[in-house]
Design a protein around this motif. Sequence first.
Motif, PDB file in Angstrom:
ATOM      1  N   GLY A  90       0.802  -1.210   0.000  1.00  0.00           N
ATOM      2  CA  GLY A  90       0.000   0.000   0.000  1.00  0.00           C
ATOM      3  C   GLY A  90       0.836   1.261   0.000  1.00  0.00           C
ATOM      4  O   GLY A  90       0.577   2.206  -0.765  1.00  0.00           O
ATOM      5  N   LEU A  91       1.865   1.308   0.863  1.00  0.00           N
ATOM      6  CA  LEU A  91       2.725   2.491   0.910  1.00  0.00           C
ATOM      7  C   LEU A  91       3.489   2.673  -0.399  1.00  0.00           C
ATOM      8  O   LEU A  91       3.641   3.798  -0.901  1.00  0.00           O
ATOM      9  CB  LEU A  91       3.696   2.376   2.083  1.00  0.00           C
ATOM     10  CG  LEU A  91       3.073   2.438   3.483  1.00  0.00           C
ATOM     11  CD1 LEU A  91       4.134   2.235   4.548  1.00  0.00           C
ATOM     12  CD2 LEU A  91       2.355   3.774   3.694  1.00  0.00           C
ATOM     13  N   ALA A  92       3.966   1.565  -0.958  1.00  0.00           N
ATOM     14  CA  ALA A  92       4.692   1.655  -2.220  1.00  0.00           C
ATOM     15  C   ALA A  92       3.783   2.112  -3.344  1.00  0.00           C
ATOM     16  O   ALA A  92       4.187   2.903  -4.207  1.00  0.00           O
ATOM     17  CB  ALA A  92       5.310   0.301  -2.569  1.00  0.00           C
ATOM     18  N   ALA A  93       2.528   1.632  -3.356  1.00  0.00           N
ATOM     19  CA  ALA A  93       1.598   2.045  -4.402  1.00  0.00           C
ATOM     20  C   ALA A  93       1.364   3.550  -4.357  1.00  0.00           C
ATOM     21  O   ALA A  93       1.319   4.224  -5.400  1.00  0.00           O
ATOM     22  CB  ALA A  93       0.274   1.308  -4.243  1.00  0.00           C
ATOM     23  N   ALA A  94       1.225   4.108  -3.146  1.00  0.00           N
ATOM     24  CA  ALA A  94       1.042   5.553  -3.018  1.00  0.00           C
ATOM     25  C   ALA A  94       2.265   6.303  -3.519  1.00  0.00           C
ATOM     26  O   ALA A  94       2.156   7.272  -4.283  1.00  0.00           O
ATOM     27  CB  ALA A  94       0.756   5.908  -1.558  1.00  0.00           C
ATOM     28  N   ALA A  95       3.465   5.839  -3.109  1.00  0.00           N
ATOM     29  CA  ALA A  95       4.690   6.517  -3.520  1.00  0.00           C
ATOM     30  C   ALA A  95       4.936   6.380  -5.020  1.00  0.00           C
ATOM     31  O   ALA A  95       5.286   7.360  -5.703  1.00  0.00           O
ATOM     32  CB  ALA A  95       5.877   5.947  -2.737  1.00  0.00           C
ATOM     33  N   LEU A  96       4.726   5.164  -5.548  1.00  0.00           N
ATOM     34  CA  LEU A  96       4.959   4.954  -6.976  1.00  0.00           C
ATOM     35  C   LEU A  96       3.917   5.666  -7.821  1.00  0.00           C
ATOM     36  O   LEU A  96       4.217   6.183  -8.905  1.00  0.00           O
ATOM     37  CB  LEU A  96       4.961   3.451  -7.275  1.00  0.00           C
ATOM     38  CG  LEU A  96       6.090   2.636  -6.636  1.00  0.00           C
ATOM     39  CD1 LEU A  96       5.882   1.152  -6.872  1.00  0.00           C
ATOM     40  CD2 LEU A  96       7.445   3.084  -7.151  1.00  0.00           C
ATOM     41  N   GLY A  97       2.675   5.705  -7.349  1.00  0.00           N
ATOM     42  CA  GLY A  97       1.643   6.441  -8.075  1.00  0.00           C
ATOM     43  C   GLY A  97       1.956   7.926  -8.153  1.00  0.00           C
ATOM     44  O   GLY A  97       1.785   8.561  -9.201  1.00  0.00           O
ATOM     45  N   ALA A  98       2.419   8.500  -7.038  1.00  0.00           N
ATOM     46  CA  ALA A  98       2.793   9.917  -7.035  1.00  0.00           C
ATOM     47  C   ALA A  98       3.984  10.164  -7.958  1.00  0.00           C
ATOM     48  O   ALA A  98       4.018  11.153  -8.706  1.00  0.00           O
ATOM     49  CB  ALA A  98       3.119  10.363  -5.615  1.00  0.00           C
ATOM     50  N   ALA A  99       4.969   9.247  -7.924  1.00  0.00           N
ATOM     51  CA  ALA A  99       6.134   9.402  -8.797  1.00  0.00           C
ATOM     52  C   ALA A  99       5.732   9.323 -10.261  1.00  0.00           C
ATOM     53  O   ALA A  99       6.187  10.122 -11.094  1.00  0.00           O
ATOM     54  CB  ALA A  99       7.167   8.323  -8.472  1.00  0.00           C
ATOM     55  N   GLY A 100       4.844   8.367 -10.593  1.00  0.00           N
ATOM     56  CA  GLY A 100       4.403   8.244 -11.975  1.00  0.00           C
ATOM     57  C   GLY A 100       3.612   9.442 -12.452  1.00  0.00           C
ATOM     58  O   GLY A 100       3.646   9.800 -13.637  1.00  0.00           O
ATOM     59  N   THR A 101       2.897  10.104 -11.538  1.00  0.00           N
ATOM     60  CA  THR A 101       2.082  11.258 -11.901  1.00  0.00           C
ATOM     61  C   THR A 101       2.908  12.526 -12.003  1.00  0.00           C
ATOM     62  O   THR A 101       2.779  13.286 -12.966  1.00  0.00           O
ATOM     63  CB  THR A 101       0.955  11.453 -10.867  1.00  0.00           C
ATOM     64  OG1 THR A 101       0.133  10.296 -10.840  1.00  0.00           O
ATOM     65  CG2 THR A 101       0.106  12.673 -11.226  1.00  0.00           C
ATOM     66  N   TYR A 102       3.768  12.763 -11.018  1.00  0.00           N
ATOM     67  CA  TYR A 102       4.451  14.057 -10.923  1.00  0.00           C
ATOM     68  C   TYR A 102       5.877  14.050 -11.464  1.00  0.00           C
ATOM     69  O   TYR A 102       6.451  15.118 -11.706  1.00  0.00           O
ATOM     70  CB  TYR A 102       4.458  14.527  -9.471  1.00  0.00           C
ATOM     71  CG  TYR A 102       3.067  14.728  -8.918  1.00  0.00           C
ATOM     72  CD1 TYR A 102       2.210  15.690  -9.450  1.00  0.00           C
ATOM     73  CD2 TYR A 102       2.589  13.931  -7.887  1.00  0.00           C
ATOM     74  CE1 TYR A 102       0.921  15.864  -8.958  1.00  0.00           C
ATOM     75  CE2 TYR A 102       1.301  14.093  -7.385  1.00  0.00           C
ATOM     76  CZ  TYR A 102       0.486  15.058  -7.921  1.00  0.00           C
ATOM     77  OH  TYR A 102      -0.794  15.221  -7.430  1.00  0.00           O
ATOM     78  N   ALA A 146       8.517   6.283 -16.081  1.00  0.00           N
ATOM     79  CA  ALA A 146       9.720   5.477 -15.863  1.00  0.00           C
ATOM     80  C   ALA A 146      10.199   5.538 -14.427  1.00  0.00           C
ATOM     81  O   ALA A 146      10.858   4.607 -13.942  1.00  0.00           O
ATOM     82  CB  ALA A 146      10.830   5.938 -16.798  1.00  0.00           C
ATOM     83  N   SER A 147       9.893   6.614 -13.700  1.00  0.00           N
ATOM     84  CA  SER A 147      10.365   6.748 -12.317  1.00  0.00           C
ATOM     85  C   SER A 147       9.807   5.643 -11.426  1.00  0.00           C
ATOM     86  O   SER A 147      10.419   5.288 -10.410  1.00  0.00           O
ATOM     87  CB  SER A 147       9.988   8.120 -11.760  1.00  0.00           C
ATOM     88  OG  SER A 147       8.582   8.247 -11.623  1.00  0.00           O
ATOM     89  N   VAL A 148       8.638   5.099 -11.776  1.00  0.00           N
ATOM     90  CA  VAL A 148       8.071   3.986 -11.020  1.00  0.00           C
ATOM     91  C   VAL A 148       9.065   2.826 -10.965  1.00  0.00           C
ATOM     92  O   VAL A 148       9.283   2.209  -9.908  1.00  0.00           O
ATOM     93  CB  VAL A 148       6.752   3.515 -11.664  1.00  0.00           C
ATOM     94  CG1 VAL A 148       6.285   2.191 -11.072  1.00  0.00           C
ATOM     95  CG2 VAL A 148       5.678   4.579 -11.505  1.00  0.00           C
ATOM     96  N   PHE A 149       9.727   2.564 -12.073  1.00  0.00           N
ATOM     97  CA  PHE A 149      10.609   1.401 -12.152  1.00  0.00           C
ATOM     98  C   PHE A 149      12.004   1.706 -11.605  1.00  0.00           C
ATOM     99  O   PHE A 149      12.672   0.810 -11.093  1.00  0.00           O
ATOM    100  CB  PHE A 149      10.637   0.889 -13.588  1.00  0.00           C
ATOM    101  CG  PHE A 149       9.254   0.603 -14.097  1.00  0.00           C
ATOM    102  CD1 PHE A 149       8.543  -0.491 -13.618  1.00  0.00           C
ATOM    103  CD2 PHE A 149       8.623   1.450 -14.996  1.00  0.00           C
ATOM    104  CE1 PHE A 149       7.256  -0.741 -14.038  1.00  0.00           C
ATOM    105  CE2 PHE A 149       7.339   1.213 -15.427  1.00  0.00           C
ATOM    106  CZ  PHE A 149       6.649   0.109 -14.942  1.00  0.00           C
ATOM    107  N   TRP A 150      12.436   2.967 -11.662  1.00  0.00           N
ATOM    108  CA  TRP A 150      13.667   3.346 -10.983  1.00  0.00           C
ATOM    109  C   TRP A 150      13.524   3.161  -9.471  1.00  0.00           C
ATOM    110  O   TRP A 150      14.414   2.632  -8.805  1.00  0.00           O
ATOM    111  CB  TRP A 150      14.044   4.790 -11.301  1.00  0.00           C
ATOM    112  CG  TRP A 150      14.554   4.991 -12.694  1.00  0.00           C
ATOM    113  CD1 TRP A 150      13.900   5.568 -13.741  1.00  0.00           C
ATOM    114  CD2 TRP A 150      15.843   4.624 -13.197  1.00  0.00           C
ATOM    115  NE1 TRP A 150      14.687   5.568 -14.862  1.00  0.00           N
ATOM    116  CE2 TRP A 150      15.890   5.015 -14.556  1.00  0.00           C
ATOM    117  CE3 TRP A 150      16.962   4.017 -12.628  1.00  0.00           C
ATOM    118  CZ2 TRP A 150      17.009   4.795 -15.346  1.00  0.00           C
ATOM    119  CZ3 TRP A 150      18.085   3.804 -13.427  1.00  0.00           C
ATOM    120  CH2 TRP A 150      18.098   4.190 -14.767  1.00  0.00           C
ATOM    121  N   LEU A 151      12.403   3.605  -8.919  1.00  0.00           N
ATOM    122  CA  LEU A 151      12.175   3.443  -7.486  1.00  0.00           C
ATOM    123  C   LEU A 151      12.048   1.974  -7.104  1.00  0.00           C
ATOM    124  O   LEU A 151      12.505   1.552  -6.033  1.00  0.00           O
ATOM    125  CB  LEU A 151      10.917   4.203  -7.066  1.00  0.00           C
ATOM    126  CG  LEU A 151      11.027   5.731  -7.040  1.00  0.00           C
ATOM    127  CD1 LEU A 151       9.667   6.354  -6.745  1.00  0.00           C
ATOM    128  CD2 LEU A 151      12.049   6.177  -6.002  1.00  0.00           C
TER     129      LEU A 151
END
Length: 403
Positions: free
Chosen positions: A144-156, A160-165
């Motif tokens: 859940g925490l990763a989904a929030a962080a990765l979703g924010a990274a993918g949006t803002y 590709a930042s989703v996969f770097w993280l």
Amino acid sequence: MASRRSTRGLDWLNFFVADMQTGFGPFVAVYLTAQGWTEFEVGMALSIGTLTTVLSQLPAGAMVDSTPHKRAAALVALLAIPASALLLAIWPTGLPVIASEILHGVASCVLAPAIAAISLALVGRAALGERLGRNARYAAVGNGLAAAALGAAGTYLSGASVFWLTAILAIPSLVALVFIRSEDLRPSLPAAERREGPSLRGLLDLLRLRGVVVFAICCGLFTLANAAMLPLAGAEVTRNAGEEANLIIAACIVLPQFVVALISPWMGRLAERRGRRIALLLGFGALPLRGLLLALVDDPLVLVLVQALDGISAAVLGILLPLLAADLTQGSNRFNLCIGVFGLAVGIGGTLSTTVAGAVASWLGPGAAFAMLGVAGLLSFLLVLLALPETAPLGRRAGEVTA
């Protein structure tokens, strides 16, 4: 008794592995759709990953059974997953994406039984239900925490930042693995009983057990219904919501994981006290209801709320799959091979799910695809209800086990 250090290491291993795995699946569908891939192409790419799992599950399970070095098996898988994420981030084109899906598929089907084997070796069979519930809770919170962080990274930031993280999250996963002490991992069987040879030779013996065959079919139907639901919804959200798609998908992952974290320990205790079938019926019954609702709604907020049902199903399957494998292989060295059999069924269902649902969505529309997935989910529920035998030892039912 396992040390506190090893117990906590396993907790955080589940947490950070879930963090890494969150970067795949729905986020891949959103990412590739944004790169101009069609529904069918996205479905085929995801299916290649699950097909790899189909081909690797049984050898992976047999390998984990046969090696005394469970942590080493987990280590190799933990190194392969970030490598697959980096391929997606750097080269989102045909062959690199296929290579990434293959690498991730192999790594995942080694990592899951390796963690299950470490859990069994750490606490023993009698305490496995409680331990699996704890594994699921930490994994859900991490997811859940990763989904929030990765979703924010993918949006803002960027898709590709989703996969770097995701790749960066391999570092704390490796640290957590180091904290699990090898001296705390006991063999699942006394040495005198481990004379079967390579556990892959026991495959035919496993397939003679009614419980193994019926639950494998249940797993296949379950994943046939489940695997494509969120990627299919994600593709629709991407077209309708534009830049906000990653945030909506993140919410669709966060809410079910909150449900998993909330109910997993209770599900583990329920399965120990009241038997496996009642817990399975709760999880498998939520799946066709979710498919029906997804076919009827298109509002993003309602979509997120419907995804809460996925938390019930995920908690049940995550706990009960290895727990039934432990029940059905009592007294043998085939625990991970049995997990591989169930994983093979899951892989077949997932392979068919994303491909068939993508094709149906392209030809008949997403509503028809969701309806098809819901019917498969209903069949899995009926099979559990009518054909699956109870596998819990009699002494562990009806409140005879302490919490």
